[in-house]
Design a protein around this motif. Sequence first.
Motif, mmCIF file in Angstrom:
data_model
loop_
_atom_site.group_PDB
_atom_site.id
_atom_site.type_symbol
_atom_site.label_atom_id
_atom_site.label_comp_id
_atom_site.label_asym_id
_atom_site.label_seq_id
_atom_site.Cartn_x
_atom_site.Cartn_y
_atom_site.Cartn_z
ATOM 1 N N GLN A 78 0.824 -1.206 0.000
ATOM 2 C CA GLN A 78 0.000 0.000 0.000
ATOM 3 C C GLN A 78 0.859 1.257 0.000
ATOM 4 O OE1 GLN A 78 -2.613 -0.431 3.364
ATOM 5 N NE2 GLN A 78 -4.076 -1.712 2.257
ATOM 6 N N ALA A 79 1.944 1.257 0.778
ATOM 7 C CA ALA A 79 2.848 2.412 0.789
ATOM 8 C C ALA A 79 3.483 2.619 -0.580
ATOM 9 C CB ALA A 79 3.925 2.223 1.855
ATOM 10 N N GLY A 80 3.868 1.525 -1.234
ATOM 11 C CA GLY A 80 4.440 1.648 -2.571
ATOM 12 C C GLY A 80 3.442 2.175 -3.582
ATOM 13 N N LEU A 81 2.192 1.730 -3.486
ATOM 14 C CA LEU A 81 1.163 2.218 -4.406
ATOM 15 C C LEU A 81 0.887 3.700 -4.194
ATOM 16 C CD1 LEU A 81 -1.381 -0.763 -4.329
ATOM 17 C CD2 LEU A 81 0.168 -0.142 -6.190
ATOM 18 N N VAL A 82 0.831 4.119 -2.931
ATOM 19 C CA VAL A 82 0.600 5.539 -2.640
ATOM 20 C C VAL A 82 1.737 6.389 -3.199
ATOM 21 C CG1 VAL A 82 0.445 7.243 -0.790
ATOM 22 C CG2 VAL A 82 -0.839 5.106 -0.621
ATOM 23 N N ALA A 83 2.974 5.934 -3.023
ATOM 24 C CA ALA A 83 4.115 6.679 -3.558
ATOM 25 C C ALA A 83 4.070 6.739 -5.082
ATOM 26 C CB ALA A 83 5.420 6.035 -3.088
ATOM 27 N N MET A 84 3.689 5.641 -5.705
ATOM 28 C CA MET A 84 3.612 5.610 -7.165
ATOM 29 C C MET A 84 2.567 6.600 -7.679
ATOM 30 S SD MET A 84 2.740 2.344 -9.603
ATOM 31 C CE MET A 84 1.049 2.291 -8.990
ATOM 32 N N VAL A 85 1.391 6.612 -7.049
ATOM 33 C CA VAL A 85 0.337 7.543 -7.461
ATOM 34 C C VAL A 85 0.773 8.985 -7.220
ATOM 35 C CG1 VAL A 85 -2.014 8.306 -6.966
ATOM 36 C CG2 VAL A 85 -1.506 5.865 -7.108
ATOM 37 N N SER A 145 -7.600 10.644 -14.000
ATOM 38 C CA SER A 145 -8.378 9.942 -15.027
ATOM 39 C C SER A 145 -7.506 8.961 -15.804
ATOM 40 C CB SER A 145 -9.023 10.959 -15.975
ATOM 41 O OG SER A 145 -8.034 11.682 -16.698
ATOM 42 N N ILE A 146 -6.242 9.316 -16.038
ATOM 43 C CA ILE A 146 -5.321 8.384 -16.697
ATOM 44 C C ILE A 146 -5.080 7.161 -15.810
ATOM 45 C CG2 ILE A 146 -2.969 8.072 -17.541
ATOM 46 C CD1 ILE A 146 -4.600 9.723 -19.411
ATOM 47 N N LEU A 147 -4.865 7.395 -14.515
ATOM 48 C CA LEU A 147 -4.667 6.275 -13.591
ATOM 49 C C LEU A 147 -5.903 5.379 -13.543
ATOM 50 C CD1 LEU A 147 -2.836 8.013 -10.598
ATOM 51 C CD2 LEU A 147 -1.883 6.309 -12.161
ATOM 52 N N PHE A 149 -18.325 5.977 -3.768
ATOM 53 C CA PHE A 149 -18.291 7.440 -3.714
ATOM 54 C C PHE A 149 -17.029 7.991 -4.374
ATOM 55 C CE2 PHE A 149 -21.443 6.661 -0.418
ATOM 56 C CZ PHE A 149 -22.350 7.679 -0.657
ATOM 57 N N ILE A 150 -15.908 7.285 -4.226
ATOM 58 C CA ILE A 150 -14.675 7.749 -4.871
ATOM 59 C C ILE A 150 -14.856 7.781 -6.386
ATOM 60 C CG2 ILE A 150 -12.283 7.108 -5.365
ATOM 61 C CD1 ILE A 150 -12.070 6.102 -2.488
ATOM 62 N N ARG A 151 -15.458 6.739 -6.938
ATOM 63 C CA ARG A 151 -15.691 6.718 -8.384
ATOM 64 C C ARG A 151 -16.636 7.834 -8.809
ATOM 65 N NH1 ARG A 151 -19.682 5.283 -11.583
ATOM 66 N NH2 ARG A 151 -19.204 4.654 -13.740
ATOM 67 N N ILE A 152 -17.695 8.058 -8.037
ATOM 68 C CA ILE A 152 -18.656 9.104 -8.395
ATOM 69 C C ILE A 152 -17.997 10.478 -8.371
ATOM 70 C CG2 ILE A 152 -20.741 10.296 -7.628
ATOM 71 C CD1 ILE A 152 -21.837 7.595 -6.744
ATOM 72 N N PHE A 153 -17.215 10.764 -7.332
ATOM 73 C CA PHE A 153 -16.555 12.066 -7.242
ATOM 74 C C PHE A 153 -15.498 12.230 -8.339
ATOM 75 C CE2 PHE A 153 -17.837 11.985 -2.604
ATOM 76 C CZ PHE A 153 -18.783 12.990 -2.748
ATOM 77 N N LEU A 154 -14.791 11.144 -8.647
ATOM 78 C CA LEU A 154 -13.786 11.222 -9.706
ATOM 79 C C LEU A 154 -14.439 11.492 -11.056
ATOM 80 C CD1 LEU A 154 -10.922 10.931 -10.793
ATOM 81 C CD2 LEU A 154 -11.266 8.451 -10.880
ATOM 82 N N LEU A 155 -15.518 10.770 -11.358
ATOM 83 C CA LEU A 155 -16.203 11.002 -12.628
ATOM 84 C C LEU A 155 -16.833 12.388 -12.673
ATOM 85 C CD1 LEU A 155 -17.928 7.588 -13.429
ATOM 86 C CD2 LEU A 155 -15.719 8.458 -14.174
ATOM 87 N N GLY A 156 -17.289 12.880 -11.515
ATOM 88 C CA GLY A 156 -17.823 14.238 -11.481
ATOM 89 C C GLY A 156 -16.765 15.271 -11.822
ATOM 90 N N GLY A 184 -14.439 9.140 -22.487
ATOM 91 C CA GLY A 184 -15.177 8.211 -23.337
ATOM 92 C C GLY A 184 -14.580 6.818 -23.319
ATOM 93 N N LEU A 185 -13.251 6.731 -23.315
ATOM 94 C CA LEU A 185 -12.598 5.425 -23.256
ATOM 95 C C LEU A 185 -12.881 4.732 -21.928
ATOM 96 C CD1 LEU A 185 -10.707 3.348 -24.520
ATOM 97 C CD2 LEU A 185 -8.770 4.639 -23.587
ATOM 98 N N CYS A 186 -12.854 5.482 -20.837
ATOM 99 C CA CYS A 186 -13.145 4.892 -19.521
ATOM 100 C C CYS A 186 -14.557 4.320 -19.479
ATOM 101 C CB CYS A 186 -12.963 5.939 -18.424
ATOM 102 S SG CYS A 186 -11.253 6.408 -18.087
ATOM 103 N N MET A 187 -15.520 5.044 -20.030
ATOM 104 C CA MET A 187 -16.894 4.554 -20.017
ATOM 105 C C MET A 187 -17.030 3.267 -20.830
ATOM 106 S SD MET A 187 -18.530 6.514 -18.039
ATOM 107 C CE MET A 187 -16.955 6.533 -17.153
ATOM 108 N N CYS A 188 -16.355 3.206 -21.957
ATOM 109 C CA CYS A 188 -16.428 1.994 -22.784
ATOM 110 C C CYS A 188 -15.770 0.807 -22.086
ATOM 111 C CB CYS A 188 -15.768 2.256 -24.136
ATOM 112 S SG CYS A 188 -16.647 3.440 -25.177
ATOM 113 N N ILE A 189 -14.626 1.037 -21.436
ATOM 114 C CA ILE A 189 -13.954 -0.060 -20.726
ATOM 115 C C ILE A 189 -14.809 -0.526 -19.556
ATOM 116 C CG2 ILE A 189 -11.880 -0.736 -19.470
ATOM 117 C CD1 ILE A 189 -10.328 1.327 -21.048
ATOM 118 N N GLU A 190 -15.429 0.405 -18.847
ATOM 119 C CA GLU A 190 -16.326 0.012 -17.758
ATOM 120 C C GLU A 190 -17.460 -0.870 -18.267
ATOM 121 O OE1 GLU A 190 -16.063 3.536 -14.366
ATOM 122 O OE2 GLU A 190 -17.753 3.449 -15.739
ATOM 123 N N SER A 191 -18.026 -0.513 -19.395
ATOM 124 C CA SER A 191 -19.109 -1.324 -19.957
ATOM 125 C C SER A 191 -18.618 -2.717 -20.329
ATOM 126 C CB SER A 191 -19.695 -0.621 -21.184
ATOM 127 O OG SER A 191 -20.212 0.650 -20.848
#
Length: 479
Positions: A68-75, A106-108, A319-326, A356-363
């Motif tokens: 988790q620490a490595g992922l946080v640093a990477m982000v 959004s890229i992440l 909620f994280i996804r909703i706020f990010l998409l907002g 648009g790409l994110c929405m298609c991949i989600e589908s």
Amino acid sequence: MASRRRTYSSGSDASDRFISINERPVDDISLEFFYKSHTITLLIVIISGLIYFAFTRDENESIQSNIQAGLVAMVFFFLIISIMAFPNGPFTRPHPAVWRIVFGLSILYMLLLLFIIFQDYRTVRSMFEWLFPELKNFTIDMDKGEWGEKCDDLSLSRLWESIDFFCFAHFAGWAMKTLLVRHYGILWTISVMWEITEIAFSHLLPNFIECWWDAIILDVLLCNGFGIWFGMQVCHLMEMRYYNWESIKDIQTTTGKLKRAVLQFTPESWTAMRWLDPACTYMRFLAVSQLVVFWQLSELNTFFLKHIFQMPPSHPLVFIRIFLLGAMSAPTIRQYYSYVTDPRCKRVGTQCWVYGLCMCIESLICIKFGADIFQHTQIRNIILWILVQAAMSVMCVYVCVTYHRWQRRRQIKKDDSVDDETEVEEKVNSYIQSLPRKTVTLSTPEDEDSDDEGEDAASKVPRRRKNHHHLRRGNRLDQ
């Protein structure tokens, strides 16, 4: 002779329009410190921080904590690079760095979706359970409620009991959507169409089952309706506001400086959106219809992802996804609007493309991992849903265009004092012909060569190369 293709130079008007929505420059800089480059200082600070945490952190903790620490640093480091390298987008308030971070997130998110789609269900579910251990003890069957029961019991007390936190969330969500779209016709179409979407997919998602009064009274009229009305009132106030920004350095009082600092988080200017007008082309009709469909798709993905991967509605991931998409939707809709309505804008913005790409991949993720659910799909419902979507889109465009035409006729009668219907119609048609139109022209290089050779030299308008030093990528806030 080799064929040549007509392209737009860096100084063309088309290039200007794309830059304004994809990497808008900061025109009014109050404090130069926040807009100057600090790359060396930033590099020293983050390396110092990296050395400190790398050698002082206890690595004997659990492997979960280390990962988790490595992922946080990477982000974190990816977002730092986003601030330095990614485009501003169409907004510059409160600071371009904010919107570069949104684009970086959004890229992440897109990369995460691409990773998930190549896994199996058990692996993805294990990832969520590893990040959120409480999901191990939750199944979607535990989220069952009284959906669509006792629909005949309609009273004020029953309506009051049905009002909960999600009603306020509906109101706030539609108010935000209104601030982005700013068109009554499109918003009401999306609102009504979503209730029809819930009916069409209720056999797959049990929480879509609701009483008629819940859908019509609580959702469409109260929550969505008041949210749209409130958002449009805010839009009207912002349109009437006079925007004349004074530098914070020129303000003498402390109260004035604080007020100016707070106003930095408000829009620099406000543009009234005109999605539809009497001169709408087929391309704009398709674009608005596409907006409605993508909106339904984005909302559907929320419920299908939550249902397939078995998460409660109040889970932080939801909620994280909703706020990010907002946050992603704000620059996306602005870029999409410019591409649809401005004939000089020839390319769609990068944030809109990624969204648009994110929405298609989600589908695709929903279809792949929800195969067991989609096996029970009632084809008749889906076909009817598609037909209703098309019919509602056509009706929305027709009504809006007719309304704008009627509004123009009334304005001509009022301003020009014209009573003759024939003369009024001629002026309306003349006004329609004068409006810029977004068209698509298909031509070959040979056609373009012949057009160039056939033009009269006296009628050619020289294209003046504009000075783009003010449009170049400005100084970055790198700290």
